[in-house]
Design a protein around this motif. Structure first.
Motif, short mmCIF file in Angstrom:
data_model
loop_
_atom_site.label_atom_id
_atom_site.label_comp_id
_atom_site.label_asym_id
_atom_site.label_seq_id
_atom_site.Cartn_x
_atom_site.Cartn_y
_atom_site.Cartn_z
N MET A 1 0.84 -1.20 0.00
CA MET A 1 0.00 0.00 0.00
C MET A 1 0.88 1.24 0.00
N ARG A 2 0.53 2.18 -0.84
CA ARG A 2 1.27 3.44 -0.92
C ARG A 2 0.45 4.57 -0.29
N THR A 3 1.15 5.65 0.05
CA THR A 3 0.49 6.82 0.63
C THR A 3 0.74 8.01 -0.27
N TRP A 4 -0.34 8.71 -0.61
CA TRP A 4 -0.25 9.85 -1.53
C TRP A 4 -0.78 11.11 -0.85
N LEU A 5 -0.12 12.23 -1.16
CA LEU A 5 -0.65 13.55 -0.79
C LEU A 5 -1.35 14.11 -2.02
N VAL A 6 -2.60 14.53 -1.86
CA VAL A 6 -3.35 15.16 -2.94
C VAL A 6 -3.73 16.56 -2.50
N THR A 7 -3.07 17.57 -3.09
CA THR A 7 -3.47 18.94 -2.79
C THR A 7 -4.70 19.27 -3.64
N GLY B 1 -6.64 0.63 -3.02
CA GLY B 1 -6.10 0.12 -1.76
C GLY B 1 -5.04 0.98 -1.13
N ASP B 2 -4.86 2.19 -1.65
CA ASP B 2 -3.84 3.09 -1.13
C ASP B 2 -4.40 4.01 -0.06
N SER B 3 -3.48 4.69 0.63
CA SER B 3 -3.82 5.67 1.66
C SER B 3 -3.64 7.07 1.08
N VAL B 4 -4.54 7.98 1.45
CA VAL B 4 -4.52 9.32 0.85
C VAL B 4 -4.61 10.38 1.94
N ARG B 5 -3.77 11.40 1.78
CA ARG B 5 -3.87 12.61 2.59
C ARG B 5 -4.32 13.75 1.68
N VAL C 1 2.93 21.92 4.43
CA VAL C 1 3.14 21.05 3.28
C VAL C 1 4.22 20.02 3.58
N ALA C 2 5.32 20.47 4.17
CA ALA C 2 6.42 19.55 4.47
C ALA C 2 6.01 18.47 5.45
N SER C 3 5.26 18.84 6.48
CA SER C 3 4.89 17.88 7.51
C SER C 3 3.95 16.80 6.98
N HIS C 4 3.04 17.18 6.09
CA HIS C 4 2.09 16.19 5.58
C HIS C 4 2.60 15.46 4.34
N MET C 5 3.69 15.95 3.77
CA MET C 5 4.34 15.25 2.68
C MET C 5 5.27 14.16 3.20
N ALA C 6 5.69 14.29 4.46
CA ALA C 6 6.61 13.33 5.07
C ALA C 6 6.03 11.92 4.98
N ASP C 7 6.84 10.99 4.57
CA ASP C 7 6.49 9.57 4.46
C ASP C 7 5.51 9.26 3.34
N CYS C 8 5.20 10.23 2.50
CA CYS C 8 4.37 9.94 1.34
C CYS C 8 5.22 9.36 0.21
#
Length: 313
Positions: free
Chosen positions: A1-7, A25-29, A61-68
């Motif tokens: 499973m991958r994690t994506w940031l979507v602005t 099946g991925d995780s999204v912020r 942006v930096a904090s929520h991009m972490a680990d994406c």
């Protein structure tokens, strides 16, 4: 499973992208200021996290991009008209916001698929418009989108992997027909469902290249896959996101009336100053490099939109 940031993930296109990513099946912020988008566009899902905030906020942006694993950058003031009405704020969001996202992605070492626009082309010197065609934007919106592309291209020399996706005329459910900045199809469909009339600016022979929103999200996912497989080092690519079919506004109006089964009439008003006479994207590069082709015919897309609007969606 991958994690994506979507602005801009609560907006028209962004919310459809979020649904596609979650279904895979991925995780999204989602990072959104809700200036045009709404949490109501988003599903309830354990894999979804919603953050309200400004894309110009570097720390946020930096904090929520972490680990994406990657970022889809769709947040924008997405209106040519509004870019003239509020030049400075549009520039802040569309230019500074994009640079902020790109810079933080570079620092985090993750790829970015960013929304650009056919507005970068201006009045075409030839159609269909290929990605290497002359760019001469006619609006602050188009100019800021082009600037974002140039920053991404420059950052690729420092290791960033990025694709700029030049959207043509996107339509579909969740595009607010009541907004003065909305697309012509949503406005026409809403008017048709109310009995009309559908008012065309000018003779109606101006043409556009329409693409359904779920085809757009498919292109975005394919672009991210392309970047993830690109190997080491920086990479920058530009792709048209288009249907590759030229439709006149008069033909569109008639198709909307047919799709909505409306008794509405078509009326013609004065032409808009500076209206681009023809717009048609060349889909060949996206087909060859991404394996993308839009597969929703206009008539089918219009029926889906009409059903969604009639149902209150």
């Amino acid at each position: 499973m991958r994690t994506w940031l979507v602005t801009g993930g609560a907006g028209f296109i962004g919310s459809w992208l979020v649904e596609r990513l979650l279904a895979a099946g991925d995780s999204v912020r989602v990072l959104d200021d809700f200036s045009t988008g709404t949490p109501d566009n988003l599903p309830r899902h354990d894999g979804l996290r919603i953050i309200e905030g400004d894309i110009c906020d570097t720390g946020l942006v930096a904090s929520h991009m972490a680990d994406c694993d990657g970022c889809f950058h769709l947040a924008a003031v997405a209106s040519v008209v509004r870019s003239f009405e509020d030049w400075a704020e549009t520039h802040r969001v569309n230019a500074l916001g994009t640079v902020t996202v790109l810079e933080q992605a570079l620092r985090a070492g993750i790829p970015v698929v960013a929304a650009s626009s056919a507005a970068v082309y201006g009045i075409p010197t030839a159609v269909p418009q290929e990605e290497d065609a002359q760019v001469d934007p006619l609006s602050p919106y188009g100019l800021d989108k082009l600037a974002g592309e140039r920053h991404a291209q420059l950052m690729a020399g420092h290791g960033l992997k990025a694709c700029a996706m030049r959207f043509f005329n996107v339509y579909g459910p969740r595009q607010d027909p009541k907004s003065p900045y909305s697309g012509v199809i949503s406005i026409f469909a809403d008017r048709a469902l109310q009995g009309g009339p559908l008012v065309i600016d000018g003779a109606g022979d101006q043409t556009r290249d329409f693409i359904y929103v779920t085809d757009v999200t498919a292109a975005l996912v394919l672009a991210m896959r392309f970047l993830m497989q690109a190997g080491t080092g920086g990479r920058f690519e530009v792709f048209n996101v288009c249907g590759g079919t030229e439709t006149s506004i008069s033909t569109l109006a008639a198709a909307v009336i047919a799709a909505t089964e409306s008794p509405a009439d078509i009326e013609y008003g004065p032409a808009r100053t500076g209206d681009i006479p023809r717009s048609l994207g060349a889909p060949a590069r996206a087909a060859a490099r991404l394996g993308f082709r839009a597969d929703t015919p206009l008539e089918q897309g219009l029926r889906s939109l009409a059903a969604a609007l009639a149902g209150g969606a």
